[in-house]
Structures are given as structure tokens and as C-alpha cells.
Scaffold this motif. Sequence first.
Motif, PDB file in Angstrom:
ATOM      1  N   ASP A 115      35.128  30.352  34.260  1.00 59.65           N
ATOM      2  CA  ASP A 115      36.039  31.339  33.670  1.00 59.65           C
ATOM      3  C   ASP A 115      36.099  32.623  34.491  1.00 59.65           C
ATOM      4  OD1 ASP A 115      36.483  29.519  31.657  1.00 59.65           O
ATOM      5  OD2 ASP A 115      35.228  30.562  30.175  1.00 59.65           O
ATOM      6  N   ARG A 118      38.279  34.577  39.644  1.00 59.04           N
ATOM      7  CA  ARG A 118      39.568  35.284  39.721  1.00 59.04           C
ATOM      8  C   ARG A 118      40.586  34.456  40.485  1.00 59.04           C
ATOM      9  NH1 ARG A 118      36.376  39.280  41.889  1.00 59.04           N
ATOM     10  NH2 ARG A 118      37.542  38.972  43.791  1.00 59.04           N
ATOM     11  N   ARG A 121      42.720  32.292  38.515  1.00 59.84           N
ATOM     12  CA  ARG A 121      43.672  32.950  37.622  1.00 59.84           C
ATOM     13  C   ARG A 121      44.784  33.662  38.379  1.00 59.84           C
ATOM     14  NH1 ARG A 121      38.894  34.952  35.530  1.00 59.84           N
ATOM     15  NH2 ARG A 121      39.440  37.005  36.290  1.00 59.84           N
ATOM     16  N   GLU A 122      44.413  34.540  39.290  1.00 60.71           N
ATOM     17  CA  GLU A 122      45.384  35.464  39.867  1.00 60.71           C
ATOM     18  C   GLU A 122      46.473  34.811  40.721  1.00 60.71           C
ATOM     19  OE1 GLU A 122      42.832  38.354  41.644  1.00 60.71           O
ATOM     20  OE2 GLU A 122      42.098  39.031  39.698  1.00 60.71           O
ATOM     21  N   ALA A 125      48.497  32.132  38.790  1.00 58.87           N
ATOM     22  CA  ALA A 125      49.257  32.651  37.649  1.00 58.87           C
ATOM     23  C   ALA A 125      50.669  33.038  38.063  1.00 58.87           C
ATOM     24  CB  ALA A 125      48.537  33.849  37.036  1.00 58.87           C
TER      25      ALA A 125
END
Length: 149
Positions: A115, A118, A121-122, A125
Amino acid sequence: MATPQQTHRPDALTLEVVGLIGDVVARYHADFDEAATRHTLTGAQARLLSLLSLEPLPMRKLAQKLKCEPSNVTGIVDRLESRGLVERRPDPADRRVKLAAVTEEGLRVARELRDGLRFAREPLAGLSDAERLSLRDLLQRMLGVSPGV
């Protein structure tokens, strides 16, 4: 007498793609190592913990997946075991074999590691679902895996 295989220099686009793949891998490893450090783990310890969060594995198989010597894996498992993140247990299929398995605490840390990335996600995304699916399928194809598996 066999004729030597003719080697073709990759075209500029292929070289650019290979460079970008290298950049992605480097960025992923840097992010993973940073996440590991936040949990006072080495990159190797974090990778082993992540593998074991999927399923218990014998030391030999862990060494193959981590591309290192079994003696190195033993040391990594020893350190994780001393922290209560991993335990050794007999393999139900062959009691002579010991499996390394993640503990509840180890599973929690592995989840926090995942989780905390980064990189996952970044940059991703900013891609649409269709673009991420396409990227996944292309990467699987490059690796010889059936798309969508």
C-alpha cells in the motif's frame, strides 16, 4: 560449418522503449526500497516477505524466485523470523521439507509495504482503466504470459 547468426542492431524506437523499461524498473526498485526502509527492512527482506504473503514456500523456491543462493535466503528468513514476521513450518506434502510462511504480523507489514508504494499509485493513476489494461496485456505478452491472466 554453421554460419554465424547475423545480429541486427535494434532500431531507435526499440532502444527508447528498452530505456524506458529500465527507468520504470529502477523507479519501482527505489520506491520499494524506500517502503522497506520505513519498516526497517532491507529490499531483499521486503521482497521475500511480499512473496511469502502470497503463499508459503520452501527455501529452495524462494532462492530461485529471488535469484540468490539458498544460504542467503536462510539468513533473510532467520532475520525475519527473529522479528516475528516469518515462521518455518513443515510442508504438509513432504514433512522433510520446511516452508517459510508469513505470520499475521508479517502479512500486515507486507500489506503496508504494498500500500505504501507511491509508484503503484501515482504514475498509473494518470492512466485510464483501458490504458492500464492495455499496458498489462502488452507486458504479459512481452513476458510470454497469456493476456488477462
